[in-house]
Design a protein around this motif. Structure first.
Motif, PDB file in Angstrom:
ATOM      1  N   LEU A   1     -36.393  14.388   6.501  1.00  0.00           N
ATOM      2  CA  LEU A   1     -36.780  14.301   7.906  1.00  0.00           C
ATOM      3  C   LEU A   1     -36.301  15.542   8.662  1.00  0.00           C
ATOM      4  O   LEU A   1     -35.596  16.384   8.122  1.00  0.00           O
ATOM      5  CB  LEU A   1     -36.246  13.005   8.502  1.00  0.00           C
ATOM      6  N   ALA A   2     -36.673  15.647   9.929  1.00  0.00           N
ATOM      7  CA  ALA A   2     -36.466  16.861  10.715  1.00  0.00           C
ATOM      8  C   ALA A   2     -34.994  17.245  10.901  1.00  0.00           C
ATOM      9  O   ALA A   2     -34.690  18.424  11.038  1.00  0.00           O
ATOM     10  CB  ALA A   2     -37.127  16.715  12.084  1.00  0.00           C
ATOM     11  N   ARG A   3     -34.109  16.247  10.928  1.00  0.00           N
ATOM     12  CA  ARG A   3     -32.672  16.516  11.064  1.00  0.00           C
ATOM     13  C   ARG A   3     -31.924  15.703  10.016  1.00  0.00           C
ATOM     14  O   ARG A   3     -32.340  14.592   9.675  1.00  0.00           O
ATOM     15  CB  ARG A   3     -32.177  16.099  12.458  1.00  0.00           C
ATOM     16  N   PRO A   4     -30.808  16.208   9.534  1.00  0.00           N
ATOM     17  CA  PRO A   4     -30.081  15.499   8.472  1.00  0.00           C
ATOM     18  C   PRO A   4     -29.522  14.138   8.886  1.00  0.00           C
ATOM     19  O   PRO A   4     -29.289  13.287   8.031  1.00  0.00           O
ATOM     20  CB  PRO A   4     -28.957  16.458   8.085  1.00  0.00           C
ATOM     21  N   ASP A   5     -29.323  13.906  10.188  1.00  0.00           N
ATOM     22  CA  ASP A   5     -28.793  12.615  10.646  1.00  0.00           C
ATOM     23  C   ASP A   5     -29.871  11.534  10.734  1.00  0.00           C
ATOM     24  O   ASP A   5     -29.561  10.354  10.875  1.00  0.00           O
ATOM     25  CB  ASP A   5     -28.104  12.767  12.007  1.00  0.00           C
ATOM     26  N   LEU A   6     -31.142  11.904  10.638  1.00  0.00           N
ATOM     27  CA  LEU A   6     -32.231  10.932  10.737  1.00  0.00           C
ATOM     28  C   LEU A   6     -32.420  10.213   9.409  1.00  0.00           C
ATOM     29  O   LEU A   6     -32.426  10.834   8.347  1.00  0.00           O
ATOM     30  CB  LEU A   6     -33.530  11.610  11.154  1.00  0.00           C
ATOM     31  N   LYS A   7     -32.612   8.891   9.500  1.00  0.00           N
ATOM     32  CA  LYS A   7     -32.771   8.062   8.307  1.00  0.00           C
ATOM     33  C   LYS A   7     -34.154   7.443   8.193  1.00  0.00           C
ATOM     34  O   LYS A   7     -34.560   7.025   7.123  1.00  0.00           O
ATOM     35  CB  LYS A   7     -31.704   6.967   8.295  1.00  0.00           C
ATOM     36  N   VAL A   8     -34.876   7.354   9.319  1.00  0.00           N
ATOM     37  CA  VAL A   8     -36.199   6.718   9.311  1.00  0.00           C
ATOM     38  C   VAL A   8     -37.074   7.317  10.411  1.00  0.00           C
ATOM     39  O   VAL A   8     -36.580   7.676  11.476  1.00  0.00           O
ATOM     40  CB  VAL A   8     -36.077   5.173   9.482  1.00  0.00           C
ATOM     41  N   GLU A   9     -38.360   7.452  10.124  1.00  0.00           N
ATOM     42  CA  GLU A   9     -39.362   7.865  11.098  1.00  0.00           C
ATOM     43  C   GLU A   9     -40.597   7.008  10.876  1.00  0.00           C
ATOM     44  O   GLU A   9     -40.986   6.767   9.734  1.00  0.00           O
ATOM     45  CB  GLU A   9     -39.722   9.338  10.948  1.00  0.00           C
ATOM     46  N   ILE A  10     -41.192   6.542  11.973  1.00  0.00           N
ATOM     47  CA  ILE A  10     -42.352   5.652  11.877  1.00  0.00           C
ATOM     48  C   ILE A  10     -43.497   6.212  12.717  1.00  0.00           C
ATOM     49  O   ILE A  10     -43.305   6.595  13.871  1.00  0.00           O
ATOM     50  CB  ILE A  10     -41.998   4.216  12.326  1.00  0.00           C
ATOM     51  N   ILE A  11     -44.680   6.232  12.111  1.00  0.00           N
ATOM     52  CA  ILE A  11     -45.896   6.711  12.775  1.00  0.00           C
ATOM     53  C   ILE A  11     -46.838   5.504  12.918  1.00  0.00           C
ATOM     54  O   ILE A  11     -47.086   4.797  11.926  1.00  0.00           O
ATOM     55  CB  ILE A  11     -46.556   7.824  11.938  1.00  0.00           C
ATOM     56  N   ILE A  12     -47.362   5.299  14.099  1.00  0.00           N
ATOM     57  CA  ILE A  12     -48.158   4.098  14.399  1.00  0.00           C
ATOM     58  C   ILE A  12     -49.548   4.455  14.902  1.00  0.00           C
ATOM     59  O   ILE A  12     -49.734   5.367  15.714  1.00  0.00           O
ATOM     60  CB  ILE A  12     -47.442   3.260  15.497  1.00  0.00           C
TER      61      ILE A  12
END
Length: 114
Positions: free
Chosen positions: A97-108
């Motif tokens: 993901l875009a930053r190392p601290d991000l764990k999840v991204e959701i596209i709707i």
């Protein structure tokens, strides 16, 4: 007609076209994948409401997790959030993901509520 909402140089948070709502990828805050998923879904709800839609009108969800080891934890939050009987088509994969601290991204993608 295409309607763009909360538009910046790089992207719009919401695009509406022919009764369909497209949201930009959403991430959440928190230390755990459960916290980030919960926050992310809250942001999705707010954007859907702003677009005249809701979670029960979601057509498709694309979920990216930074580590598939977090799949079950993310799904526990997702499953509690999705309206019963209204589960959208969904894909889930692992991605950096875009930053190392991000764990999840959701596209709707959703339908406008009628």
């Amino acid at each position: 007609m295409i309607e763009r909402i909360d538009t910046a140089t790089r992207m719009s948070k919401i695009v509406k076209h022919n009764g369909t709502v497209y949201l930009c990828g959403q991430v959440g805050a928190g230390d755990t994948v459960a916290d980030q998923t919960r926050d992310c879904l809250g942001r999705i709800e707010a954007l859907l409401a702003k677009a005249g839609s809701s979670p029960k009108h979601i057509l498709q969800a694309i979920v990216w997790v930074a580590d598939m080891a977090d799949f079950d934890e993310m799904n526990a939050v997702w499953d509690a959030w999705v309206p019963e009987g209204e589960a959208p088509a969904r894909a889930c994969g692992e991605a950096k993901l875009a930053r190392p601290d991000l764990k999840v991204e959701i596209i709707i993608t959703a339908a406008v509520a009628e």
